[in-house]
Motif scaffolding. Structure first.
Motif, PDB file in Angstrom:
ATOM      1  N   THR A  89      -4.978   2.884  -9.914  1.00 42.81           N
ATOM      2  CA  THR A  89      -4.352   1.614 -10.313  1.00 42.81           C
ATOM      3  C   THR A  89      -5.317   0.448 -10.163  1.00 42.81           C
ATOM      4  OG1 THR A  89      -2.134   2.377  -9.727  1.00 42.81           O
ATOM      5  CG2 THR A  89      -2.482  -0.003  -9.797  1.00 42.81           C
ATOM      6  N   ILE A  90      -6.025   0.400  -9.051  1.00 42.89           N
ATOM      7  CA  ILE A  90      -6.988  -0.680  -8.814  1.00 42.89           C
ATOM      8  C   ILE A  90      -8.088  -0.651  -9.874  1.00 42.89           C
ATOM      9  CG2 ILE A  90      -8.705  -1.607  -7.212  1.00 42.89           C
ATOM     10  CD1 ILE A  90      -6.945  -0.258  -4.958  1.00 42.89           C
ATOM     11  N   ALA A  91      -8.653   0.535 -10.102  1.00 44.48           N
ATOM     12  CA  ALA A  91      -9.748   0.665 -11.067  1.00 44.48           C
ATOM     13  C   ALA A  91      -9.297   0.279 -12.480  1.00 44.48           C
ATOM     14  CB  ALA A  91     -10.278   2.098 -11.055  1.00 44.48           C
ATOM     15  N   TYR A  92      -8.110   0.742 -12.886  1.00 46.37           N
ATOM     16  CA  TYR A  92      -7.603   0.468 -14.240  1.00 46.37           C
ATOM     17  C   TYR A  92      -7.377  -1.026 -14.445  1.00 46.37           C
ATOM     18  CZ  TYR A  92      -4.508   0.655 -18.319  1.00 46.37           C
ATOM     19  OH  TYR A  92      -3.932   0.462 -19.556  1.00 46.37           O
ATOM     20  N   ASN A  93      -6.710  -1.670 -13.502  1.00 48.56           N
ATOM     21  CA  ASN A  93      -6.401  -3.095 -13.640  1.00 48.56           C
ATOM     22  C   ASN A  93      -7.652  -3.959 -13.558  1.00 48.56           C
ATOM     23  OD1 ASN A  93      -3.265  -3.845 -13.555  1.00 48.56           O
ATOM     24  ND2 ASN A  93      -3.571  -1.954 -12.411  1.00 48.56           N
ATOM     25  N   LEU A  94      -8.555  -3.625 -12.642  1.00 49.27           N
ATOM     26  CA  LEU A  94      -9.780  -4.398 -12.485  1.00 49.27           C
ATOM     27  C   LEU A  94     -10.652  -4.308 -13.724  1.00 49.27           C
ATOM     28  CD1 LEU A  94     -11.517  -6.106 -10.514  1.00 49.27           C
ATOM     29  CD2 LEU A  94     -12.590  -3.976  -9.793  1.00 49.27           C
ATOM     30  N   ARG A  95     -10.834  -3.104 -14.229  1.00 46.82           N
ATOM     31  CA  ARG A  95     -11.695  -2.917 -15.392  1.00 46.82           C
ATOM     32  C   ARG A  95     -11.089  -3.472 -16.679  1.00 46.82           C
ATOM     33  NH1 ARG A  95     -14.216   3.101 -15.159  1.00 46.82           N
ATOM     34  NH2 ARG A  95     -14.564   2.542 -17.346  1.00 46.82           N
ATOM     35  N   ASN A  96      -9.760  -3.655 -16.704  1.00 46.62           N
ATOM     36  CA  ASN A  96      -9.106  -4.265 -17.862  1.00 46.62           C
ATOM     37  C   ASN A  96      -8.981  -5.777 -17.724  1.00 46.62           C
ATOM     38  OD1 ASN A  96      -7.993  -2.322 -20.059  1.00 46.62           O
ATOM     39  ND2 ASN A  96      -7.632  -1.240 -18.136  1.00 46.62           N
ATOM     40  N   GLY A  97      -9.423  -6.315 -16.581  1.00 45.23           N
ATOM     41  CA  GLY A  97      -9.442  -7.756 -16.409  1.00 45.23           C
ATOM     42  C   GLY A  97      -8.085  -8.400 -16.170  1.00 45.23           C
ATOM     43  N   TYR A  98      -7.104  -7.640 -15.677  1.00 46.78           N
ATOM     44  CA  TYR A  98      -5.795  -8.214 -15.394  1.00 46.78           C
ATOM     45  C   TYR A  98      -5.856  -9.097 -14.151  1.00 46.78           C
ATOM     46  CZ  TYR A  98      -4.094  -4.736 -18.764  1.00 46.78           C
ATOM     47  OH  TYR A  98      -3.893  -3.995 -19.890  1.00 46.78           O
ATOM     48  N   PRO A  99      -4.974 -10.122 -14.064  1.00 48.23           N
ATOM     49  CA  PRO A  99      -4.994 -11.018 -12.895  1.00 48.23           C
ATOM     50  C   PRO A  99      -4.796 -10.249 -11.586  1.00 48.23           C
ATOM     51  CG  PRO A  99      -3.593 -11.909 -14.635  1.00 48.23           C
ATOM     52  CD  PRO A  99      -3.954 -10.513 -15.059  1.00 48.23           C
ATOM     53  N   PHE A 100      -5.534 -10.660 -10.560  1.00 46.24           N
ATOM     54  CA  PHE A 100      -5.454  -9.974  -9.265  1.00 46.24           C
ATOM     55  C   PHE A 100      -4.049 -10.013  -8.686  1.00 46.24           C
ATOM     56  CE2 PHE A 100      -6.010  -9.841  -4.593  1.00 46.24           C
ATOM     57  CZ  PHE A 100      -6.672  -8.626  -4.479  1.00 46.24           C
ATOM     58  N   THR A 101      -3.296 -11.083  -8.995  1.00 45.61           N
ATOM     59  CA  THR A 101      -1.935 -11.203  -8.461  1.00 45.61           C
ATOM     60  C   THR A 101      -0.972 -10.189  -9.075  1.00 45.61           C
ATOM     61  OG1 THR A 101      -1.510 -12.954 -10.103  1.00 45.61           O
ATOM     62  CG2 THR A 101      -2.088 -13.648  -7.851  1.00 45.61           C
ATOM     63  N   THR A 102      -1.411  -9.456 -10.112  1.00 51.48           N
ATOM     64  CA  THR A 102      -0.537  -8.442 -10.713  1.00 51.48           C
ATOM     65  C   THR A 102      -0.786  -7.035 -10.166  1.00 51.48           C
ATOM     66  OG1 THR A 102      -2.030  -8.006 -12.592  1.00 51.48           O
ATOM     67  CG2 THR A 102      -0.401  -9.764 -12.863  1.00 51.48           C
ATOM     68  N   TYR A 103      -1.804  -6.890  -9.329  1.00 47.42           N
ATOM     69  CA  TYR A 103      -2.076  -5.559  -8.781  1.00 47.42           C
ATOM     70  C   TYR A 103      -2.731  -5.583  -7.394  1.00 47.42           C
ATOM     71  CZ  TYR A 103      -7.036  -6.239  -9.910  1.00 47.42           C
ATOM     72  OH  TYR A 103      -8.322  -6.709  -9.962  1.00 47.42           O
ATOM     73  N   GLY A 104      -3.013  -6.776  -6.854  1.00 49.40           N
ATOM     74  CA  GLY A 104      -3.805  -6.900  -5.632  1.00 49.40           C
ATOM     75  C   GLY A 104      -3.268  -6.160  -4.434  1.00 49.40           C
ATOM     76  N   GLU A 105      -1.930  -6.003  -4.358  1.00 49.42           N
ATOM     77  CA  GLU A 105      -1.365  -5.298  -3.198  1.00 49.42           C
ATOM     78  C   GLU A 105      -1.836  -3.854  -3.125  1.00 49.42           C
ATOM     79  OE1 GLU A 105       1.461  -4.374  -6.508  1.00 49.42           O
ATOM     80  OE2 GLU A 105       0.325  -6.124  -5.855  1.00 49.42           O
ATOM     81  N   ALA A 106      -2.179  -3.278  -4.301  1.00 48.35           N
ATOM     82  CA  ALA A 106      -2.638  -1.892  -4.317  1.00 48.35           C
ATOM     83  C   ALA A 106      -3.915  -1.719  -3.497  1.00 48.35           C
ATOM     84  CB  ALA A 106      -2.867  -1.426  -5.756  1.00 48.35           C
TER      85      ALA A 106
END
Length: 269
Positions: A89-106
């Motif tokens: 989840t972290i890798a997918y969201n980070l590499r797609n440039g999504y806001p940190f507040t949408t996945y940061g808890e992971a």
């Protein structure tokens, strides 16, 4: 031209969170009910709260394990699967440039899950396996963040696989509780915060992330966490059988051993 009345040391963090345009609308103009900016601000606020909650959500579980020196009622399979899902989840969201507040808890939950997984192996007499598994997990994490090892297409495929994995990671824990008839060392704080966090994450995903894979994964996680929360309520006063998974810590770790009776009948945090 609108004048900013809020001091800069207060205004700057708000701009960083919700953007300059919505700060002007909601703060400078006091147009608090402008639909788009209000929706965006609520999403950002919830997202930030979820990320902050992710920093501490598993700490009661860690404390409970160390205090009792027991992992009774906690599923190793569930934590392994959940940790893998966190990493992907972290890798997918980070590499797609999504806001940190949408996945940061992971990020924070993943670190805590990693530690709990190693503790489960340690407290069940498999410390060597734990060290090997920990090293493999670090290698796996590095490969996901490096596009030369894992391309975008493969990463998307892996992320789509986390959808059934998220549910699968909960099923062993749900089954363990059902089979034992009690929740063991499972932390009520962690379970309920997980459920509330994923429910709130549904809203932030709808507002900020245009990705059906992320939405489906969040929805299924909310349902699975809801089942665990319901079990926690149902088995709240259930008595525990004799602890099967206690393990003596080395004296240098300095954690006093809890008595058997207090371990068996202690209330969930």
């Amino acid at each position: 031209m609108t004048t900013a009345w809020l001091p800069s040391f207060l205004r700057s963090p708000i701009v960083a969170l919700i953007g300059d345009q919505c700060t002007v609308t909601l703060i400078d103009n006091l147009n608090l009910f402008e639909p788009e900016c209000l929706k965006h601000a609520i999403s950002k606020g919830l997202g930030l709260g979820i990320v902050v909650g992710g920093c501490i959500v598993k700490l009661p579980q860690l404390a409970k394990i160390l205090q009792s020196r027991s992992v009774a009622g906690i599923s190793l399979t569930a934590y392994v699967l959940e940790t893998i899902c966190n990493i992907i989840t972290i890798a997918y969201n980070l590499r797609n440039g999504y806001p940190f507040t949408t996945y940061g808890e992971a990020v924070f939950i993943g670190v805590q899950n990693y530690i709990i997984t190693l503790l489960i192996l340690m407290f069940t007499g498999r410390a060597t396996l734990g060290m090997a598994a920990g090293a493999l997990m670090l290698v796996f994490t590095y490969s996901l963040f490096d596009p030369s090892f894992v391309g975008s297409e493969l990463l998307s495929t892996l992320y789509s696989l986390t959808i059934p994995l998220v549910v699968s990671s909960r099923i062993p824990q749900i089954y363990t509780i059902h089979k034992n008839g009690y929740t063991g060392q499972l932390s009520a704080f962690a379970v309920f915060n997980y459920f509330l966090g994923t429910a709130a994450r549904l809203y932030t995903t709808l507002v900020e992330v245009d990705d059906s894979l992320v939405l489906i994964g969040t929805l299924l996680a909310t349902i699975a966490n809801g089942v665990l929360a319901a079990q926690m309520v149902y088995y709240w006063n259930a008595s525990a059988p004799e602890d099967q998974y206690s393990f003596e810590l080395p004296m240098w770790m300095g954690v006093p051993r809890a008595s058997t009776d207090s371990t068996k009948h202690s209330k969930q945090l």
